[in-house]
Design a protein around this motif. Structure first.
Motif, PDB file in Angstrom:
ATOM      1  N   ALA A   1       0.910  -1.225  -0.008  1.00  0.00           N
ATOM      2  CA  ALA A   1       0.066   0.022  -0.126  1.00  0.00           C
ATOM      3  C   ALA A   1       0.985   1.212   0.045  1.00  0.00           C
ATOM      4  CB  ALA A   1      -0.885  -0.072   1.081  1.00  0.00           C
ATOM      5  N   LEU A   2       2.005   1.263   0.669  1.00  0.00           N
ATOM      6  CA  LEU A   2       2.862   2.367   0.643  1.00  0.00           C
ATOM      7  C   LEU A   2       3.474   2.631  -0.494  1.00  0.00           C
ATOM      8  CD1 LEU A   2       4.303   1.868   4.566  1.00  0.00           C
ATOM      9  CD2 LEU A   2       2.671   3.858   3.890  1.00  0.00           C
ATOM     10  N   VAL A   3       4.058   1.295  -1.120  1.00  0.00           N
ATOM     11  CA  VAL A   3       4.658   1.596  -2.283  1.00  0.00           C
ATOM     12  C   VAL A   3       3.397   2.361  -3.672  1.00  0.00           C
ATOM     13  CG1 VAL A   3       5.545   0.246  -4.380  1.00  0.00           C
ATOM     14  CG2 VAL A   3       6.370  -0.441  -2.105  1.00  0.00           C
ATOM     15  N   ASN A   4       2.474   1.854  -3.473  1.00  0.00           N
ATOM     16  CA  ASN A   4       1.253   2.335  -4.326  1.00  0.00           C
ATOM     17  C   ASN A   4       1.322   3.886  -4.081  1.00  0.00           C
ATOM     18  OD1 ASN A   4       0.685   0.205  -5.927  1.00  0.00           O
ATOM     19  ND2 ASN A   4      -0.747  -0.732  -4.261  1.00  0.00           N
ATOM     20  N   ILE A   5       1.296   4.447  -2.762  1.00  0.00           N
ATOM     21  CA  ILE A   5       1.257   5.925  -2.617  1.00  0.00           C
ATOM     22  C   ILE A   5       2.346   6.656  -3.275  1.00  0.00           C
ATOM     23  CG2 ILE A   5       1.290   7.270  -0.632  1.00  0.00           C
ATOM     24  CD1 ILE A   5      -0.348   5.531   1.039  1.00  0.00           C
ATOM     25  N   CYS A   6       3.535   5.918  -3.059  1.00  0.00           N
ATOM     26  CA  CYS A   6       5.018   6.450  -3.525  1.00  0.00           C
ATOM     27  C   CYS A   6       4.603   6.510  -5.034  1.00  0.00           C
ATOM     28  CB  CYS A   6       6.197   5.519  -3.216  1.00  0.00           C
ATOM     29  SG  CYS A   6       6.671   5.563  -1.601  1.00  0.00           S
ATOM     30  N   ILE A   7       4.156   5.336  -5.699  1.00  0.00           N
ATOM     31  CA  ILE A   7       4.028   5.541  -7.155  1.00  0.00           C
ATOM     32  C   ILE A   7       3.128   6.516  -7.646  1.00  0.00           C
ATOM     33  CG2 ILE A   7       3.228   4.087  -9.172  1.00  0.00           C
ATOM     34  CD1 ILE A   7       4.394   1.424  -7.682  1.00  0.00           C
ATOM     35  N   GLN A   8       1.834   6.716  -6.985  1.00  0.00           N
ATOM     36  CA  GLN A   8       0.971   7.695  -7.337  1.00  0.00           C
ATOM     37  C   GLN A   8       1.703   9.107  -7.346  1.00  0.00           C
ATOM     38  OE1 GLN A   8      -2.357   7.054  -4.384  1.00  0.00           O
ATOM     39  NE2 GLN A   8      -2.700   5.013  -5.212  1.00  0.00           N
ATOM     40  N   LYS A   9       2.839   9.278  -6.250  1.00  0.00           N
ATOM     41  CA  LYS A   9       3.551  10.819  -6.181  1.00  0.00           C
ATOM     42  C   LYS A   9       4.537  10.570  -7.287  1.00  0.00           C
ATOM     43  CE  LYS A   9       2.553  11.369  -1.222  1.00  0.00           C
ATOM     44  NZ  LYS A   9       2.963  11.476  -0.045  1.00  0.00           N
ATOM     45  N   LYS A  10       4.664   9.729  -7.927  1.00  0.00           N
ATOM     46  CA  LYS A  10       5.836   9.548  -8.886  1.00  0.00           C
ATOM     47  C   LYS A  10       7.034   9.456  -8.388  1.00  0.00           C
ATOM     48  CE  LYS A  10       3.318  11.467 -13.040  1.00  0.00           C
ATOM     49  NZ  LYS A  10       2.043  11.136 -12.395  1.00  0.00           N
ATOM     50  N   LYS A  11       7.319   8.817  -7.359  1.00  0.00           N
ATOM     51  CA  LYS A  11       8.313   8.746  -6.520  1.00  0.00           C
ATOM     52  C   LYS A  11       9.071   7.158  -6.307  1.00  0.00           C
ATOM     53  CE  LYS A  11       7.565  12.870  -3.752  1.00  0.00           C
ATOM     54  NZ  LYS A  11       7.330  13.477  -2.447  1.00  0.00           N
ATOM     55  N   THR A  12      10.426   6.953  -5.949  1.00  0.00           N
ATOM     56  CA  THR A  12      10.751   5.746  -5.931  1.00  0.00           C
ATOM     57  C   THR A  12      10.523   5.408  -4.502  1.00  0.00           C
ATOM     58  OG1 THR A  12      12.385   5.847  -7.722  1.00  0.00           O
ATOM     59  CG2 THR A  12      12.836   4.245  -5.905  1.00  0.00           C
ATOM     60  N   ALA A  13      10.090   4.211  -4.179  1.00  0.00           N
ATOM     61  CA  ALA A  13      10.034   3.758  -2.696  1.00  0.00           C
ATOM     62  C   ALA A  13      11.182   3.160  -2.294  1.00  0.00           C
ATOM     63  CB  ALA A  13       8.779   2.776  -2.616  1.00  0.00           C
ATOM     64  N   CYS A  14      11.731   3.685  -1.068  1.00  0.00           N
ATOM     65  CA  CYS A  14      13.003   3.132  -0.635  1.00  0.00           C
ATOM     66  C   CYS A  14      12.680   2.588   1.106  1.00  0.00           C
ATOM     67  CB  CYS A  14      13.749   4.166  -0.415  1.00  0.00           C
ATOM     68  SG  CYS A  14      14.353   5.061  -2.041  1.00  0.00           S
ATOM     69  N   LEU A  15      13.485   1.711   1.311  1.00  0.00           N
ATOM     70  CA  LEU A  15      13.328   1.299   2.538  1.00  0.00           C
ATOM     71  C   LEU A  15      14.785   0.515   2.880  1.00  0.00           C
ATOM     72  CD1 LEU A  15      13.089  -2.061   2.206  1.00  0.00           C
ATOM     73  CD2 LEU A  15      10.712  -1.694   1.977  1.00  0.00           C
ATOM     74  N   PHE A  16      15.071   0.454   4.151  1.00  0.00           N
ATOM     75  CA  PHE A  16      16.159  -0.439   4.774  1.00  0.00           C
ATOM     76  C   PHE A  16      15.746  -1.625   5.545  1.00  0.00           C
ATOM     77  CE2 PHE A  16      17.801   3.937   5.319  1.00  0.00           C
ATOM     78  CZ  PHE A  16      19.174   3.925   4.488  1.00  0.00           C
ATOM     79  N   TYR A  17      16.674  -2.648   5.442  1.00  0.00           N
ATOM     80  CA  TYR A  17      16.198  -3.890   5.984  1.00  0.00           C
ATOM     81  C   TYR A  17      17.640  -4.491   6.288  1.00  0.00           C
ATOM     82  CZ  TYR A  17      17.277  -6.846   2.011  1.00  0.00           C
ATOM     83  OH  TYR A  17      18.095  -7.479   0.784  1.00  0.00           O
ATOM     84  N   SER A  18      17.785  -5.460   7.422  1.00  0.00           N
ATOM     85  CA  SER A  18      18.888  -6.069   7.812  1.00  0.00           C
ATOM     86  C   SER A  18      18.328  -7.504   7.958  1.00  0.00           C
ATOM     87  CB  SER A  18      19.251  -5.622   9.091  1.00  0.00           C
ATOM     88  OG  SER A  18      18.441  -5.759  10.054  1.00  0.00           O
ATOM     89  N   ASN A  19      17.357  -7.923   8.063  1.00  0.00           N
ATOM     90  CA  ASN A  19      16.948  -9.244   8.269  1.00  0.00           C
ATOM     91  C   ASN A  19      16.518 -10.108   6.919  1.00  0.00           C
ATOM     92  OD1 ASN A  19      15.256 -11.876   8.461  1.00  0.00           O
ATOM     93  ND2 ASN A  19      14.100 -10.746  10.418  1.00  0.00           N
ATOM     94  N   PRO A  20      17.403 -11.108   6.558  1.00  0.00           N
ATOM     95  CA  PRO A  20      17.245 -11.488   5.161  1.00  0.00           C
ATOM     96  C   PRO A  20      15.772 -12.029   4.816  1.00  0.00           C
ATOM     97  CG  PRO A  20      19.252 -12.594   6.309  1.00  0.00           C
ATOM     98  CD  PRO A  20      18.426 -11.515   7.235  1.00  0.00           C
ATOM     99  N   GLU A  21      15.319 -12.625   5.813  1.00  0.00           N
ATOM    100  CA  GLU A  21      13.704 -13.097   5.571  1.00  0.00           C
ATOM    101  C   GLU A  21      12.811 -11.771   5.139  1.00  0.00           C
ATOM    102  OE1 GLU A  21      10.144 -15.193   8.059  1.00  0.00           O
ATOM    103  OE2 GLU A  21      12.274 -15.650   8.732  1.00  0.00           O
ATOM    104  N   ALA A  22      12.958 -10.758   5.825  1.00  0.00           N
ATOM    105  CA  ALA A  22      12.245  -9.668   5.460  1.00  0.00           C
ATOM    106  C   ALA A  22      12.740  -9.241   3.967  1.00  0.00           C
ATOM    107  CB  ALA A  22      12.513  -8.393   6.272  1.00  0.00           C
TER     108      ALA A  22
END
Length: 260
Positions: A217-238
């Motif tokens: 849902a958050l990625v879709n919001i970013c796409i609607q705003k014509k922005k690249t969605a970014c995130l950090f993760y450290s857990n390989p499963e995530a």
């Protein structure tokens, strides 16, 4: 040569930082949000022998971010400045922070992957259950964060103001009783990128696909705003979950934290 930046240098500075808009999202966001006169923010630029900006140093509160390439002639200028600031955190991409690690041996190192998504590779069947956080539910949102184990970093007033600016900033899933059981949010935005953070689900509701739905849902919001969605993760499963959604790893983001 190094100089402290002001509004006169905004265009040159942002042109340099926008060469890597996702990796430099925090620095760009700080500058675009606070400008150069805010007490929480200081920005320095290093101009090389070609009279071009080749390095930027950003201090936001107790966090310092050096931004430059592998072959950086201004290292001996940046290092003493960083040391004089005695930061709690030193963060940046792996290539840059590797140059400073030996000088900050009493700092603890934490590694994260920076991933970005410009288009969803799959749809979550639960995405229709994701709704924006209502102001009336802010206390329930804080209850959810506490149960997940996330620190509450904002007040009710701050969250209210944030929802006034962007009603989609925080997304949630509720159970049949109205309890918020999963959540995530967009924390930092620039004209090209947006950072997704604090995605989590209460333990008894995990493994149902809720976090995946929140992220989609958050990625879709970013796409609607014509922005690249970014995130950090450290857990390989995530990381595998994010990759199935369409996120691609870019570089490692390193944070050095003072043990003092």
């Amino acid at each position: 040569m190094i100089y402290k930046c002001d509004e006169n240098k905004r265009e040159d500075l942002l042109n340099f930082l926008y060469n890597e808009p996702s990796m430099n999202l925090f620095a760009i966001g700080d500058i675009e949000t606070y400008g150069f006169e805010h007490f929480d923010l200081d920005v320095w630029a290093y101009v090389d022998s070609k009279d071009e900006i080749s390095g930027v140093l950003v201090r936001y509160k107790e966090n310092v971010m050096p931004i430059h390439g592998k072959e950086f002639e201004g290292f001996d200028t940046f290092l003493p400045l960083i040391q004089s600031l005695t930061p709690l955190y030193i963060s940046g991409n792996e290539e840059v922070i590797a140059q400073y690690e030996e000088e900050f041996e009493d700092y603890e190192k934490k590694e994260n992957y920076l991933a970005e998504c410009k288009e969803l590779a799959m749809e979550s069947p639960l995405v229709q259950e994701v709704v924006p956080l209502n102001k009336e539910d802010i206390s329930l949102y804080f209850d959810c964060l506490k149960e997940i184990g996330m620190m509450k970093q904002q007040t009710i007033e701050e969250i209210t103001n944030e929802l006034d600016r962007d009603s989609n900033a925080i997304q949630v899933i509720k159970d049949e009783t109205g309890k918020i059981v999963s959540t995530g949010r967009i924390a930092v935005e620039t004209k090209l990128s947006a950072m997704i953070v604090a995605v989590g689900t209460i333990e008894s509701y995990r493994e149902k696909g809720y976090a995946t739905a929140i992220t989609a849902a958050l990625v879709n919001i970013c796409i609607q705003k014509k922005k690249t969605a970014c995130l950090f993760y450290s857990n390989p499963e995530a990381g595998r979950v994010y990759q199935h959604l369409g996120f691609k790893d870019t570089q490692k983001w390193i944070m050095l934290k003072s043990k003092g």
